[in-house]
Write a protein that holds these residues in place. Structure first.
Motif, PDB file in Angstrom:
ATOM      1  N   ASP A  99       0.846  -1.197   0.000  1.00  0.00           N
ATOM      2  CA  ASP A  99       0.000   0.000   0.000  1.00  0.00           C
ATOM      3  C   ASP A  99       0.880   1.245   0.000  1.00  0.00           C
ATOM      4  O   ASP A  99       0.549   2.251  -0.604  1.00  0.00           O
ATOM      5  N   THR A 100       1.964   1.160   0.738  1.00  0.00           N
ATOM      6  CA  THR A 100       2.937   2.244   0.814  1.00  0.00           C
ATOM      7  C   THR A 100       4.298   1.660   0.482  1.00  0.00           C
ATOM      8  O   THR A 100       4.640   0.586   0.958  1.00  0.00           O
ATOM      9  N   LEU A 101       5.067   2.377  -0.324  1.00  0.00           N
ATOM     10  CA  LEU A 101       6.410   1.924  -0.683  1.00  0.00           C
ATOM     11  C   LEU A 101       7.324   3.146  -0.671  1.00  0.00           C
ATOM     12  O   LEU A 101       7.144   4.074  -1.455  1.00  0.00           O
ATOM     13  N   ILE A 102       8.274   3.143   0.241  1.00  0.00           N
ATOM     14  CA  ILE A 102       9.153   4.291   0.445  1.00  0.00           C
ATOM     15  C   ILE A 102      10.592   3.805   0.482  1.00  0.00           C
ATOM     16  O   ILE A 102      10.883   2.746   1.053  1.00  0.00           O
ATOM     17  N   ILE A 103      11.485   4.589  -0.089  1.00  0.00           N
ATOM     18  CA  ILE A 103      12.915   4.346   0.083  1.00  0.00           C
ATOM     19  C   ILE A 103      13.413   5.395   1.068  1.00  0.00           C
ATOM     20  O   ILE A 103      13.265   6.598   0.829  1.00  0.00           O
ATOM     21  N   ALA A 104      13.968   4.928   2.185  1.00  0.00           N
ATOM     22  CA  ALA A 104      14.573   5.810   3.185  1.00  0.00           C
ATOM     23  C   ALA A 104      16.080   5.780   2.954  1.00  0.00           C
ATOM     24  O   ALA A 104      16.701   4.728   3.051  1.00  0.00           O
ATOM     25  N   HIS A 105      16.646   6.947   2.626  1.00  0.00           N
ATOM     26  CA  HIS A 105      18.082   7.068   2.380  1.00  0.00           C
ATOM     27  C   HIS A 105      18.709   7.808   3.549  1.00  0.00           C
ATOM     28  O   HIS A 105      18.316   8.932   3.852  1.00  0.00           O
ATOM     29  N   ILE A 106      19.643   7.156   4.231  1.00  0.00           N
ATOM     30  CA  ILE A 106      20.385   7.786   5.319  1.00  0.00           C
ATOM     31  C   ILE A 106      21.753   8.138   4.760  1.00  0.00           C
ATOM     32  O   ILE A 106      22.474   7.280   4.255  1.00  0.00           O
ATOM     33  N   SER A 107      22.104   9.421   4.842  1.00  0.00           N
ATOM     34  CA  SER A 107      23.331   9.916   4.217  1.00  0.00           C
ATOM     35  C   SER A 107      24.571   9.270   4.825  1.00  0.00           C
ATOM     36  O   SER A 107      24.547   8.817   5.971  1.00  0.00           O
ATOM     37  N   PRO A 108      25.679   9.249   4.068  1.00  0.00           N
ATOM     38  CA  PRO A 108      26.911   8.636   4.581  1.00  0.00           C
ATOM     39  C   PRO A 108      27.409   9.274   5.876  1.00  0.00           C
ATOM     40  O   PRO A 108      28.012   8.605   6.705  1.00  0.00           O
TER      41      PRO A 108
END
Length: 186
Positions: A99-108
């Motif tokens: 239903d929900t699709l998210i990419i969580a990007h945590i910076s280097p």
């Protein structure tokens, strides 16, 4: 030599709490507060993390994947619409889709995070996906992104998202209706 007669203990010796100073009462109160807060924190921890199950995904089987950026962490966050088990209370529907699709990007540098939503009705080229024990798999075709999870499972959705975005996914988290309700209630 005369026999010694034991002295009668004063009444206050029978009740040691009457001999406590204000500092003693503060120490008892602080200790009780510390114990109560520790037990509450443990209860919250167990309530949340005690319901987490891990699934191992063989990403080596994915073949050619996007290049990983050193130090960055990318997590695929899935809000699942599965309606089996405890989730049957939320209506009837076959299969499982995001239903929900998210990419969580945590910076280097770990100084920030960026969330990118992938609309659940995205229509795209789905890569072929082999069948598994409980999923039928499919040939490469043009379809909605939810089909990858419904027909192929998490592994197929993972490879589809990597192909679509060109982003190396490191981990995934999937939350169903009951899990979401539990997080809100906690």
């Amino acid at each position: 030599m005369p026999a010694r007669v034991p002295k009668k203990a004063p009444d206050s010796a029978a009740r040691p709490w009457e001999q406590l100073t204000r500092g003693g009462w503060v120490a008892i109160g602080a200790t009780a507060l510390l114990i109560a807060s520790s037990l509450t924190a443990y209860g919250a921890y167990y309530d949340i993390y005690g319901n987490i199950s891990a699934e191992s995904i063989d990403t080596d089987a994915f073949g050619d994947r996007p290049t990983k950026v050193d130090g960055a962490v990318n997590i695929m966050v899935i809000g699942s619409d599965v309606r089996t088990g405890e989730n049957a209370n939320y209506g009837a529907a076959e299969g499982e889709r995001p239903d929900t699709l998210i990419i969580a990007h945590i910076s280097p540098d770990h100084d920030g995070a960026t969330l990118v939503n992938i609309p659940r009705d995205s229509y795209l080229d789905l890569p072929a996906c082999a069948p598994t024990d409980d999923k039928p798999g499919y040939d490469a075709h043009l379809g909605m992104i939810g089909e990858a999870m419904s027909l192929g499972g998490i592994s197929c959705l993972w490879t589809t998202v990597e192909q679509l975005t060109g982003i190396h996914i490191d981990h995934f988290v999937s939350v169903d209706f009951t899990g979401f309700k539990g997080m809100v209630d906690s």
